[in-house]
Design a protein around this motif. Sequence first.
Motif, PDB file in Angstrom:
ATOM      1  N   MET A 138       0.835  -1.202   0.000  1.00 45.13           N
ATOM      2  CA  MET A 138       0.000   0.000   0.000  1.00 45.13           C
ATOM      3  C   MET A 138       0.867   1.249   0.000  1.00 45.13           C
ATOM      4  SD  MET A 138      -3.014   1.093  -0.215  1.00 45.13           S
ATOM      5  CE  MET A 138      -3.965  -0.353   0.181  1.00 45.13           C
ATOM      6  N   LYS A 139       1.998   1.189   0.698  1.00 44.43           N
ATOM      7  CA  LYS A 139       2.893   2.347   0.705  1.00 44.43           C
ATOM      8  C   LYS A 139       3.401   2.626  -0.697  1.00 44.43           C
ATOM      9  CE  LYS A 139       5.714   2.912   4.149  1.00 44.43           C
ATOM     10  NZ  LYS A 139       6.865   2.825   5.067  1.00 44.43           N
ATOM     11  N   ARG A 140       3.610   1.556  -1.500  1.00 43.94           N
ATOM     12  CA  ARG A 140       4.032   1.743  -2.874  1.00 43.94           C
ATOM     13  C   ARG A 140       2.993   2.552  -3.646  1.00 43.94           C
ATOM     14  NH1 ARG A 140       4.383  -3.226  -4.383  1.00 43.94           N
ATOM     15  NH2 ARG A 140       6.593  -3.504  -4.018  1.00 43.94           N
ATOM     16  N   PHE A 141       1.717   2.231  -3.425  1.00 46.88           N
ATOM     17  CA  PHE A 141       0.637   2.968  -4.102  1.00 46.88           C
ATOM     18  C   PHE A 141       0.641   4.425  -3.695  1.00 46.88           C
ATOM     19  CE2 PHE A 141      -3.524   4.779  -3.094  1.00 46.88           C
ATOM     20  CZ  PHE A 141      -3.994   5.002  -4.374  1.00 46.88           C
ATOM     21  N   LEU A 142       0.763   4.696  -2.399  1.00 38.87           N
ATOM     22  CA  LEU A 142       0.715   6.065  -1.920  1.00 38.87           C
ATOM     23  C   LEU A 142       1.881   6.874  -2.468  1.00 38.87           C
ATOM     24  CD1 LEU A 142      -0.271   5.360   1.777  1.00 38.87           C
ATOM     25  CD2 LEU A 142      -1.715   6.377   0.021  1.00 38.87           C
ATOM     26  N   LYS A 143       3.063   6.289  -2.501  1.00 35.86           N
ATOM     27  CA  LYS A 143       4.216   7.016  -3.003  1.00 35.86           C
ATOM     28  C   LYS A 143       4.086   7.241  -4.509  1.00 35.86           C
ATOM     29  CE  LYS A 143       7.573   5.918   0.579  1.00 35.86           C
ATOM     30  NZ  LYS A 143       8.865   5.302   0.920  1.00 35.86           N
ATOM     31  N   THR A 144       3.540   6.264  -5.221  1.00 40.95           N
ATOM     32  CA  THR A 144       3.339   6.442  -6.647  1.00 40.95           C
ATOM     33  C   THR A 144       2.375   7.586  -6.909  1.00 40.95           C
ATOM     34  OG1 THR A 144       3.725   4.103  -7.075  1.00 40.95           O
ATOM     35  CG2 THR A 144       2.555   5.340  -8.772  1.00 40.95           C
ATOM     36  N   PHE A 145       1.267   7.621  -6.154  1.00 47.71           N
ATOM     37  CA  PHE A 145       0.297   8.704  -6.310  1.00 47.71           C
ATOM     38  C   PHE A 145       0.946  10.033  -5.990  1.00 47.71           C
ATOM     39  CE2 PHE A 145      -2.801  11.608  -4.471  1.00 47.71           C
ATOM     40  CZ  PHE A 145      -3.693  11.709  -5.526  1.00 47.71           C
ATOM     41  N   PHE A 146       1.762  10.068  -4.946  1.00 45.30           N
ATOM     42  CA  PHE A 146       2.456  11.297  -4.566  1.00 45.30           C
ATOM     43  C   PHE A 146       3.390  11.757  -5.667  1.00 45.30           C
ATOM     44  CE2 PHE A 146       6.336  13.172  -2.941  1.00 45.30           C
ATOM     45  CZ  PHE A 146       5.841  14.314  -2.367  1.00 45.30           C
ATOM     46  N   ILE A 147       4.152  10.805  -6.241  1.00 45.49           N
ATOM     47  CA  ILE A 147       5.106  11.164  -7.292  1.00 45.49           C
ATOM     48  C   ILE A 147       4.394  11.752  -8.491  1.00 45.49           C
ATOM     49  CG2 ILE A 147       6.715  10.168  -8.975  1.00 45.49           C
ATOM     50  CD1 ILE A 147       7.564   8.223  -6.723  1.00 45.49           C
ATOM     51  N   LEU A 148       3.202  11.244  -8.802  1.00 44.47           N
ATOM     52  CA  LEU A 148       2.466  11.743  -9.959  1.00 44.47           C
ATOM     53  C   LEU A 148       2.062  13.205  -9.795  1.00 44.47           C
ATOM     54  CD1 LEU A 148       0.146   8.723 -10.735  1.00 44.47           C
ATOM     55  CD2 LEU A 148       2.077   9.520 -12.088  1.00 44.47           C
ATOM     56  N   THR A 149       1.896  13.656  -8.560  1.00 43.97           N
ATOM     57  CA  THR A 149       1.417  15.009  -8.332  1.00 43.97           C
ATOM     58  C   THR A 149       2.492  15.959  -7.821  1.00 43.97           C
ATOM     59  OG1 THR A 149       0.669  14.339  -6.133  1.00 43.97           O
ATOM     60  CG2 THR A 149      -0.936  14.272  -7.893  1.00 43.97           C
ATOM     61  N   LEU A 150       3.492  15.423  -7.163  1.00 43.13           N
ATOM     62  CA  LEU A 150       4.531  16.286  -6.583  1.00 43.13           C
ATOM     63  C   LEU A 150       5.921  15.728  -6.872  1.00 43.13           C
ATOM     64  CD1 LEU A 150       2.911  16.846  -3.077  1.00 43.13           C
ATOM     65  CD2 LEU A 150       2.982  18.469  -4.929  1.00 43.13           C
ATOM     66  N   SER A 151       6.155  15.294  -8.110  1.00 46.88           N
ATOM     67  CA  SER A 151       7.362  14.540  -8.419  1.00 46.88           C
ATOM     68  C   SER A 151       8.649  15.346  -8.265  1.00 46.88           C
ATOM     69  CB  SER A 151       7.278  13.991  -9.844  1.00 46.88           C
ATOM     70  OG  SER A 151       7.102  15.056 -10.758  1.00 46.88           O
ATOM     71  N   PHE A 152       8.564  16.653  -8.281  1.00 42.83           N
ATOM     72  CA  PHE A 152       9.797  17.434  -8.234  1.00 42.83           C
ATOM     73  C   PHE A 152      10.245  17.741  -6.805  1.00 42.83           C
ATOM     74  CE2 PHE A 152       7.293  21.234  -7.383  1.00 42.83           C
ATOM     75  CZ  PHE A 152       6.097  20.955  -8.009  1.00 42.83           C
ATOM     76  N   PHE A 153       9.569  17.186  -5.809  1.00 44.40           N
ATOM     77  CA  PHE A 153      10.003  17.372  -4.425  1.00 44.40           C
ATOM     78  C   PHE A 153      10.620  16.096  -3.880  1.00 44.40           C
ATOM     79  CE2 PHE A 153       8.646  21.538  -3.628  1.00 44.40           C
ATOM     80  CZ  PHE A 153       7.467  21.739  -4.308  1.00 44.40           C
ATOM     81  N   VAL A 154      11.592  16.259  -3.006  1.00 47.49           N
ATOM     82  CA  VAL A 154      12.165  15.105  -2.313  1.00 47.49           C
ATOM     83  C   VAL A 154      11.365  14.872  -1.046  1.00 47.49           C
ATOM     84  CG1 VAL A 154      14.476  15.527  -3.202  1.00 47.49           C
ATOM     85  CG2 VAL A 154      13.800  16.585  -1.056  1.00 47.49           C
ATOM     86  N   ASN A 206       3.896  19.631   2.844  1.00 47.40           N
ATOM     87  CA  ASN A 206       4.470  18.709   3.817  1.00 47.40           C
ATOM     88  C   ASN A 206       3.430  17.731   4.373  1.00 47.40           C
ATOM     89  OD1 ASN A 206       7.463  19.284   4.402  1.00 47.40           O
ATOM     90  ND2 ASN A 206       6.548  21.303   4.214  1.00 47.40           N
ATOM     91  N   ALA A 207       2.168  18.156   4.422  1.00 48.53           N
ATOM     92  CA  ALA A 207       1.108  17.221   4.808  1.00 48.53           C
ATOM     93  C   ALA A 207       1.003  16.109   3.772  1.00 48.53           C
ATOM     94  CB  ALA A 207      -0.224  17.951   4.938  1.00 48.53           C
ATOM     95  N   ALA A 208       1.112  16.460   2.480  1.00 44.94           N
ATOM     96  CA  ALA A 208       1.072  15.454   1.421  1.00 44.94           C
ATOM     97  C   ALA A 208       2.272  14.516   1.513  1.00 44.94           C
ATOM     98  CB  ALA A 208       1.042  16.133   0.054  1.00 44.94           C
ATOM     99  N   LEU A 209       3.446  15.080   1.793  1.00 48.53           N
ATOM    100  CA  LEU A 209       4.642  14.255   1.961  1.00 48.53           C
ATOM    101  C   LEU A 209       4.484  13.288   3.125  1.00 48.53           C
ATOM    102  CD1 LEU A 209       7.279  17.053   1.400  1.00 48.53           C
ATOM    103  CD2 LEU A 209       7.117  14.970   0.042  1.00 48.53           C
ATOM    104  N   ALA A 210       3.959  13.776   4.234  1.00 50.37           N
ATOM    105  CA  ALA A 210       3.776  12.924   5.405  1.00 50.37           C
ATOM    106  C   ALA A 210       2.764  11.820   5.115  1.00 50.37           C
ATOM    107  CB  ALA A 210       3.317  13.764   6.598  1.00 50.37           C
ATOM    108  N   ALA A 211       1.684  12.158   4.427  1.00 46.68           N
ATOM    109  CA  ALA A 211       0.671  11.156   4.092  1.00 46.68           C
ATOM    110  C   ALA A 211       1.255  10.079   3.189  1.00 46.68           C
ATOM    111  CB  ALA A 211      -0.524  11.824   3.419  1.00 46.68           C
ATOM    112  N   ALA A 212       2.109  10.496   2.251  1.00 48.36           N
ATOM    113  CA  ALA A 212       2.703   9.539   1.315  1.00 48.36           C
ATOM    114  C   ALA A 212       3.641   8.559   1.998  1.00 48.36           C
ATOM    115  CB  ALA A 212       3.436  10.281   0.208  1.00 48.36           C
ATOM    116  N   SER A 213       4.123   8.911   3.182  1.00 45.40           N
ATOM    117  CA  SER A 213       5.054   8.032   3.884  1.00 45.40           C
ATOM    118  C   SER A 213       4.339   7.001   4.763  1.00 45.40           C
ATOM    119  CB  SER A 213       5.995   8.867   4.762  1.00 45.40           C
ATOM    120  OG  SER A 213       5.287   9.426   5.870  1.00 45.40           O
ATOM    121  N   LYS A 214       3.015   7.084   4.840  1.00 45.88           N
ATOM    122  CA  LYS A 214       2.269   6.143   5.676  1.00 45.88           C
ATOM    123  C   LYS A 214       2.275   4.749   5.054  1.00 45.88           C
ATOM    124  CE  LYS A 214       1.208   9.409   8.540  1.00 45.88           C
ATOM    125  NZ  LYS A 214       1.908   9.507   9.838  1.00 45.88           N
TER     126      LYS A 214
END
Length: 349
Positions: A1-17, A37-45
């Motif tokens: 599931m974390k893979r899905f969340l990070k993939t979704f995050f990359i699609l929308t905020l790919s230029f941030f680390v 940063n809320a989006a980044l934190a959510a993507a790490s769940k």
Amino acid sequence: MKRFLKTFFILTLSFFVFLPVAGAGELAGGAPLSAKNAALAAASKDTLEQAVNYLKQNVPSLNTPADRRSGYAFLAGVLEQGGNFQEAMTFYVKAAAIAAGDAEGMEKKSSEQLVLDAVRCALSGGDWATAQNYLNSSVRNSTNPSIVSYIKLYEQWALLCKAQKADEISETIAMLKTYSSLDSMKAVHPQVLLTLWHITGEETYAARLKKEFPKSLEAAVVKGEIQVLPAPFWYFVPRKSDSIPEVAGVKNSENQEGNKVQPEKAGGKNGELPADEKILRQQLGLFREKGNAERLVSNLKQKGFEARITEEVRPSGTKYYLVVVDENKAGTMGNELRNAGFECYPLFE
């Protein structure tokens, strides 16, 4: 599931680390929590549920109206990706109602776009009435050509969603055919052509997709390279032709749902599932008429499968009948069903 969340995050905020995020409501050092940063934190769940709960807890207290607006839009996107169309629709509308710009580092979306996102979610869930209500809001006064194109497309999708029989969609088919040749509707030509192919079975629309929009997701669908994900809209739109288009191996129209697309094999390399996801059962059909579900169950039992019917009531109040088969201990039920000639998709824990 974390893979899905990070993939979704990359699609929308790919230029941030990925940045370290502190506790709820603030960053390390006491700085207010931003939408980015809320989006980044959510993507790490670890799970979708954890990400959604984190966003629901923190977005209302984000630093500025712009952050809250973008935060709600991001939350809605996560929910939509997870198939929770009703709740996603609610948060898209909430974001659209906030009079502010876009937060720094977040996707740029106008309020009109957010309303159309809500319309798309309503249609994905089979709720044509709510979709029409939103289409009749202030968004109808848009002067943006792309927005106007989507309004016209979604109006026809709402009529398809509302229709119960194939003879009720002739006017919609005629309108979509007209749209497919208008330069003013070019922004939605791939969606128009896919819709026409789906409801008529005419290969001319698939050929146009592959020729004119070869790199589009819609073209990948007609090529069988990717498949539509479960959503009532695609299941219940009446078909004008007995020739059912084959979508990535799905041949029975009543067993098919979806308004978003993803690769046919879910998971990582070679299609294996993430270690933290467990298949509970395989779904083979979703029907308005219980008799149709009962016939499929009877057919499955004749082939030796222990099928059963479950019921689900959607927000529109419509009751649907789902045909499911529990996963076996070996995790091979999906292959066994497909080898027996049944199309199915997994339901996860």
